[in-house]
Design a protein around this motif. Sequence first.
Motif, PDB file in Angstrom:
ATOM      1  N   PRO A  22      22.724  50.305   3.865  1.00 37.27           N
ATOM      2  CA  PRO A  22      23.478  50.577   5.094  1.00 37.27           C
ATOM      3  C   PRO A  22      23.318  49.394   6.053  1.00 37.27           C
ATOM      4  O   PRO A  22      22.394  48.591   5.903  1.00 37.27           O
ATOM      5  N   ASP A  23      24.196  49.297   7.048  1.00 38.62           N
ATOM      6  CA  ASP A  23      24.159  48.165   7.975  1.00 38.62           C
ATOM      7  C   ASP A  23      22.781  47.919   8.589  1.00 38.62           C
ATOM      8  O   ASP A  23      22.360  46.789   8.724  1.00 38.62           O
ATOM      9  N   ASP A  24      22.113  48.981   9.002  1.00 39.34           N
ATOM     10  CA  ASP A  24      20.790  48.814   9.604  1.00 39.34           C
ATOM     11  C   ASP A  24      19.675  49.153   8.629  1.00 39.34           C
ATOM     12  O   ASP A  24      18.584  49.537   9.037  1.00 39.34           O
ATOM     13  N   GLY A  25      19.947  49.026   7.343  1.00 32.99           N
ATOM     14  CA  GLY A  25      18.970  49.394   6.321  1.00 32.99           C
ATOM     15  C   GLY A  25      18.042  48.268   5.922  1.00 32.99           C
ATOM     16  O   GLY A  25      17.390  48.333   4.881  1.00 32.99           O
ATOM     17  N   VAL A  26      17.978  47.224   6.760  1.00 28.92           N
ATOM     18  CA  VAL A  26      17.134  46.070   6.448  1.00 28.92           C
ATOM     19  C   VAL A  26      16.241  45.774   7.653  1.00 28.92           C
ATOM     20  O   VAL A  26      16.700  45.788   8.789  1.00 28.92           O
ATOM     21  N   ASN A  27      14.968  45.522   7.382  1.00 30.11           N
ATOM     22  CA  ASN A  27      14.024  45.160   8.444  1.00 30.11           C
ATOM     23  C   ASN A  27      13.349  43.856   8.024  1.00 30.11           C
ATOM     24  O   ASN A  27      12.760  43.783   6.945  1.00 30.11           O
ATOM     25  N   SER A  28      13.430  42.834   8.872  1.00 28.10           N
ATOM     26  CA  SER A  28      12.903  41.511   8.501  1.00 28.10           C
ATOM     27  C   SER A  28      11.463  41.290   8.955  1.00 28.10           C
ATOM     28  O   SER A  28      10.869  40.263   8.648  1.00 28.10           O
ATOM     29  N   ASP A  29      10.894  42.250   9.685  1.00 25.98           N
ATOM     30  CA  ASP A  29       9.563  42.020  10.246  1.00 25.98           C
ATOM     31  C   ASP A  29       8.848  43.357  10.449  1.00 25.98           C
ATOM     32  O   ASP A  29       8.472  43.708  11.563  1.00 25.98           O
ATOM     33  N   LEU A  30       8.671  44.099   9.365  1.00 28.14           N
ATOM     34  CA  LEU A  30       8.061  45.422   9.464  1.00 28.14           C
ATOM     35  C   LEU A  30       6.545  45.285   9.589  1.00 28.14           C
ATOM     36  O   LEU A  30       5.892  44.700   8.724  1.00 28.14           O
ATOM     37  N   ALA A  31       6.008  45.815  10.672  1.00 25.82           N
ATOM     38  CA  ALA A  31       4.563  45.721  10.923  1.00 25.82           C
ATOM     39  C   ALA A  31       3.878  47.009  10.471  1.00 25.82           C
ATOM     40  O   ALA A  31       3.991  48.043  11.129  1.00 25.82           O
TER      41      ALA A  31
ATOM     42  N   ARG B 113      10.970  43.308   4.788  1.00 20.61           N
ATOM     43  CA  ARG B 113      10.014  42.214   4.600  1.00 20.61           C
ATOM     44  C   ARG B 113       8.880  42.527   5.568  1.00 20.61           C
ATOM     45  O   ARG B 113       9.106  42.729   6.760  1.00 20.61           O
ATOM     46  N   LEU B 114       7.674  42.606   5.042  1.00 25.81           N
ATOM     47  CA  LEU B 114       6.533  42.988   5.865  1.00 25.81           C
ATOM     48  C   LEU B 114       5.990  41.792   6.633  1.00 25.81           C
ATOM     49  O   LEU B 114       5.938  40.676   6.113  1.00 25.81           O
ATOM     50  N   ARG B 115       5.569  42.045   7.867  1.00 24.76           N
ATOM     51  CA  ARG B 115       4.964  40.998   8.685  1.00 24.76           C
ATOM     52  C   ARG B 115       3.698  40.486   7.992  1.00 24.76           C
ATOM     53  O   ARG B 115       3.457  39.287   7.899  1.00 24.76           O
ATOM     54  N   ASN B 116       2.886  41.429   7.508  1.00 24.93           N
ATOM     55  CA  ASN B 116       1.666  41.077   6.770  1.00 24.93           C
ATOM     56  C   ASN B 116       1.667  41.844   5.456  1.00 24.93           C
ATOM     57  O   ASN B 116       1.875  43.058   5.451  1.00 24.93           O
ATOM     58  N   PRO B 117       1.429  41.134   4.339  1.00 21.88           N
ATOM     59  CA  PRO B 117       1.414  41.803   3.033  1.00 21.88           C
ATOM     60  C   PRO B 117       0.369  42.925   2.995  1.00 21.88           C
ATOM     61  O   PRO B 117      -0.659  42.836   3.661  1.00 21.88           O
TER      62      PRO B 117
END
Length: 155
Positions: free
Chosen positions: A9-18, A82-86
């Motif tokens: 979906p359009d907002d189904g992506v997060n580039s910096d998930l903490a 994509r996680l901020r920290n693995p």
Amino acid sequence: MMALSDLLPDDGVNSDLAVSSRKQALQALSEIAAKYAPVKARDILERVLERERLGSTGVGHGVAIPHARIDGIDRVYGVFARLRNPVDFDAVDAKPVDLIFMLLAPESSNAEHLKALARVSRLLRREDMRERLRSAPDEDALIAVLGGEVDTDAA
């Protein structure tokens, strides 16, 4: 053949998930998915955790592809972070995960689910693709990378 971006979906992506754990990551992705799939985040998380108990979906190279079949949804959905920290994902290569593509499929959908899973897996196995996802500056760039993948079946 469907592009991966068609699953997102359009907002189904997060580039910096903490997040700081596998469970937190799955919970956050379940909440994102619940905005689109007509299912509660809690139910999504429960099914995905059920699947994780069978064996980690951490496939190596910092990638995880958690997935579940869920009653009440009518097509395959994906959300990506994509996680901020693995975080430790109990992956096959024991490396922490920073790229997570969660797939949700209708309970009755075997072939469609497996096709989407194979496609995501093939894509994220490619080192060039993982590098492009890790260096994309924001959500729009991630969507462009995921949407512009080469059809490896025809190549």
